[in-house]
Motif scaffolding. Structure first.
Motif, mmCIF file in Angstrom:
data_model
loop_
_atom_site.group_PDB
_atom_site.id
_atom_site.type_symbol
_atom_site.label_atom_id
_atom_site.label_comp_id
_atom_site.label_asym_id
_atom_site.label_seq_id
_atom_site.Cartn_x
_atom_site.Cartn_y
_atom_site.Cartn_z
ATOM 1 N N PRO A 292 0.826 -1.210 0.000
ATOM 2 C CA PRO A 292 0.000 0.000 0.000
ATOM 3 C C PRO A 292 0.863 1.263 0.000
ATOM 4 C CG PRO A 292 -0.832 -1.585 1.590
ATOM 5 C CD PRO A 292 0.483 -2.119 1.115
ATOM 6 N N PRO A 293 0.617 2.200 -0.905
ATOM 7 C CA PRO A 293 1.392 3.433 -0.926
ATOM 8 C C PRO A 293 1.234 4.216 0.386
ATOM 9 C CG PRO A 293 0.200 3.168 -2.981
ATOM 10 C CD PRO A 293 -0.323 2.124 -2.039
ATOM 11 N N VAL A 294 2.297 4.869 0.784
ATOM 12 C CA VAL A 294 2.300 5.685 2.000
ATOM 13 C C VAL A 294 1.893 7.104 1.622
ATOM 14 C CG1 VAL A 294 3.714 6.617 3.864
ATOM 15 C CG2 VAL A 294 4.087 4.271 3.055
ATOM 16 N N PRO A 295 0.808 7.636 2.199
ATOM 17 C CA PRO A 295 0.395 9.006 1.854
ATOM 18 C C PRO A 295 1.392 10.034 2.374
ATOM 19 C CG PRO A 295 -0.974 8.118 3.615
ATOM 20 C CD PRO A 295 -0.115 6.988 3.137
ATOM 21 N N LEU A 296 1.573 11.096 1.612
ATOM 22 C CA LEU A 296 2.471 12.188 1.976
ATOM 23 C C LEU A 296 1.633 13.424 2.302
ATOM 24 C CD1 LEU A 296 5.086 11.712 -0.887
ATOM 25 C CD2 LEU A 296 5.374 11.048 1.506
ATOM 26 N N ARG A 297 2.149 14.244 3.198
ATOM 27 C CA ARG A 297 1.477 15.476 3.571
ATOM 28 C C ARG A 297 2.443 16.641 3.419
ATOM 29 N NH1 ARG A 297 -3.356 13.925 5.610
ATOM 30 N NH2 ARG A 297 -3.923 15.990 6.387
ATOM 31 N N PHE A 298 1.885 17.822 3.296
ATOM 32 C CA PHE A 298 2.669 19.041 3.119
ATOM 33 C C PHE A 298 2.226 20.049 4.178
ATOM 34 C CE2 PHE A 298 2.466 16.828 -0.864
ATOM 35 C CZ PHE A 298 3.730 16.964 -1.416
ATOM 36 N N ASP A 299 3.125 20.346 5.106
ATOM 37 C CA ASP A 299 2.780 21.222 6.238
ATOM 38 C C ASP A 299 1.507 20.738 6.912
ATOM 39 O OD1 ASP A 299 4.994 22.892 5.915
ATOM 40 O OD2 ASP A 299 3.944 24.136 4.450
ATOM 41 N N GLY A 300 1.380 19.425 7.011
ATOM 42 C CA GLY A 300 0.248 18.817 7.681
ATOM 43 C C GLY A 300 -0.976 18.614 6.817
#
Length: 604
Positions: A292-300
């Protein structure tokens, strides 16, 4: 010096050090450094007028149109990541002032880093003028200082290749006119890691020009991270209109690590772009992930919006990045996206969905990715936590891997990365290897002009992209310069190529980087590799070999010419290494180049 808006506190007219006398009211030599916004004395942006304070950026009544800045995403108070420095587009003060005309002011600026970044432009009341330079001083908290030179290109006459943003119009007293207005992000070196307390701006250069400063920031150190994969943006090209689609980009790691982040860039753009969501995964087969791909976040947040010219870095995630392995980086573009910054010669097949399919960044299988890509849009880097830092290979198509086998990662920097992995740090630290080759790139002249939608993705010159592609890279320690064959093929005198190499080396060494140069490889038999080209190549290679370490221009030299040439006919490539076009080595030739690198030459 043209008329300014005088709003400087009286405290700033005091002198702090022995310098030539200046007029009261210039804010020179402040007794105590002040935040930059408290020193603003000029209004550059024309928008809704404030009574008594019209914009007059250049002393001739001209200004930057607020509407154009807003359209680029440069709104008042907006944070802008420009070449890894956290700058802020200013909010105007009560009198409308939004920048300071440099004249020795002391600016409060605190932090530890490897550079100070300034958002600047030069103006001349007589119309477009030359670049403006001046000497300033960095003040450290221990009482010591270091000098720097700040150069700003003219907002109308300066280069598009090095601008941070270009606006389509200039505001005049009679309305707007269609002419490019440019702003520049410029960094100056500091003592790496030493705490900074303030900076003193350069003195007023004279009556015919001004140097304006809109923002300043310390570029933070990247200790604790190493670059594992990277690619240069070579141009800004049409997409055929992406809308509500997901890109799944295949990249190959060098160094591994626990923890990861990605770097995206909206280079050369004139408008913002929205990234709806993003993820990272180890590749399985084709467009499918191994898990499963790991989700990424940007400044939360789930996604991010990059202003024109801006960079975005994802928040770190707990993700085990293996060495020498394909990753899938997925980006959802809610769109519409009519054009994108790209690295065109990926030598790797990536994937995307059809328009309207929506966010598929979390999809493990590859079934939604029915279309393919041969370029890398937006994505410029994958970093891993830990490690000693990175080596940047700065070059052209030979470094880019043109004519190597697609999808097999046989570029010479890939070979070097595997050697560093096998060495395991025994000979030299196990750096990440960042490939910043661009096909058809040159040292002296730009192919892509640096602005606008174009089918030419050969990039601005190595000198013009040095800040972005070397100095702003993650924890870079060494740069390998292997470029110049395109210059000599396309009629650039060898003396100019040598001067460009010297300038690159000097700028890199100012930043504390180790500089290794590689000799130019032979190309007899290629359509334009004439005897005159061979003479130019010989001159450049003589310069490189004569400046090998010690008191020379370079810290070390790699003799790629000797590795790959035919001993019986040195002006041509050994047939076993030739891809068939007589300019680009094939897989065997690239392997020979990568295996020939003396690993200790990379050690800072």
């Amino acid at each position: 010096m043209h008329r300014r808006i005088w709003s400087i506190p009286l405290t700033v007219v005091m002198t702090a050090m022995a310098t030539p006398a200046v007029a009261v009211g210039t804010a020179a030599d402040a007794a105590e450094p002040l935040p930059l916004e408290q020193l603003f004395d000029n209004r550059a942006v024309a928008g809704p007028e404030r009574p008594g304070h019209p914009a007059d950026f250049d002393g001739a009544g001209n200004a930057l149109p607020e509407a154009d800045l807003n359209a680029a995403g440069w709104r008042p108070g907006a944070g802008l990541d420009l070449d890894a420095a956290p700058l802020t587009w200013p909010e105007p003060g009560p009198d409308g002032a939004d920048n300071v005309v440099a004249d020795g002011q002391r600016v409060r600026l605190e932090g530890r880093g490897d550079a100070v970044s300034f958002l600047v432009a030069a103006t001349s009341p007589g119309g477009p003028g030359p670049a403006v330079s001046g000497r300033g001083t960095v003040h450290y908290t221990d009482g010591s200082t270091s000098g720097y030179t700040l150069s700003a290109e003219d907002w109308r006459g300066g280069s598009l290749a090095t601008k941070a943003v270009a606006l389509p119009h200039i505001a005049t007293g009679g309305g707007t006119v269609q002419e490019k207005a440019k702003l520049y992000a410029v960094t100056v070196p500091v003592r790496e890691g030493q705490p900074i307390g303030s900076v003193e701006l350069p003195r007023d250069p004279g009556p015919d020009a001004d140097l304006h400063v809109f923002a300043a920031a310390v570029r933070p150190l990247q200790d604790g991270w190493s670059g594992s994969w990277s690619a240069s943006t070579g141009g800004y090209t049409g997409t055929g209109l992406w809308e509500d689609q997901t890109l799944r980009l295949v990249v190959h790691t060098s160094r591994g690590g626990q923890g990861a982040r990605i770097r995206l860039e909206n280079t050369f753009a004139s408008t913002p772009v929205r990234i709806g969501s993003a993820s990272v995964a180890v590749r399985g087969e084709g467009a499918a992930a191994a898990g499963p791909p790991v989700p990424l976040r940007f400044d939360g947040g789930k996604g991010t919006v990059m202003a024109a010219g801006e960079r975005a870095v994802s928040d770190p995630v707990d993700f085990d990045v293996p060495e020498n392995t394909d990753l899938l980086v997925s980006l959802h573009l809610p769109g519409p996206v009519p054009a994108a910054p790209v690295h065109s010669e990926a030598i790797q097949r990536s994937y995307l969905t059809e328009s309207g399919v929506g966010d598929r960044t979390g999809e493990t299988g590859g079934g939604s990715f029915t279309r393919s890509l041969s370029m890398w849009p937006f994505l410029t880097g994958v970093d891993v936590r830990g490690g000693p830092g990175s080596v940047v290979a700065l070059g052209d198509s030979i470094t880019d891997g043109v004519r190597s086998t697609e999808g097999t990662n046989r570029r010479w920097p890939d070979v070097l990365a595997r050697r560093l992995e096998d060495d395991g740090g025994a000979t030299v630290p196990q750096f990440g290897v960042l490939n910043h080759g661009i096909s058809a790139n040159r040292i002296v002249t730009d192919r892509y002009p640096g602005d606008g939608v174009s089918t030419d993705t050969a990039g601005v010159s190595a000198q013009h992209r040095l800040e972005r592609d070397v100095f702003a890279q993650t924890n870079v320690r060494t740069v390998v310069l292997f470029e110049g064959i395109n210059d000599v093929r396309w009629d650039t005198p060898p003396e100019q190529v040598v001067a460009g190499m010297r300038a690159i080396a000097e700028r890199a060494r100012e930043r504390g980087l180790r500089v290794v140069a590689a000799t130019l490889t032979p190309c007899e038999g290629y359509k334009d590799c004439t005897p005159v080209v061979e003479e130019r190549r010989t001159v450049v290679n003589r310069f490189i070999r004569e400046n090998d370490g010690g008191s020379g221009v370079f810290d070390d030299v790699l003799d790629f010419d000797a590795v790959i040439r035919d001993p019986q006919r040195p002006q041509r490539m050994l047939p076993a290494y030739d891809s068939g076009d007589h300019l680009h080595p094939g897989d065997a030739g690239l392997r020979a180049l990568g295996e020939s690198v003396d690993l200790p030459a990379l050690r800072p």
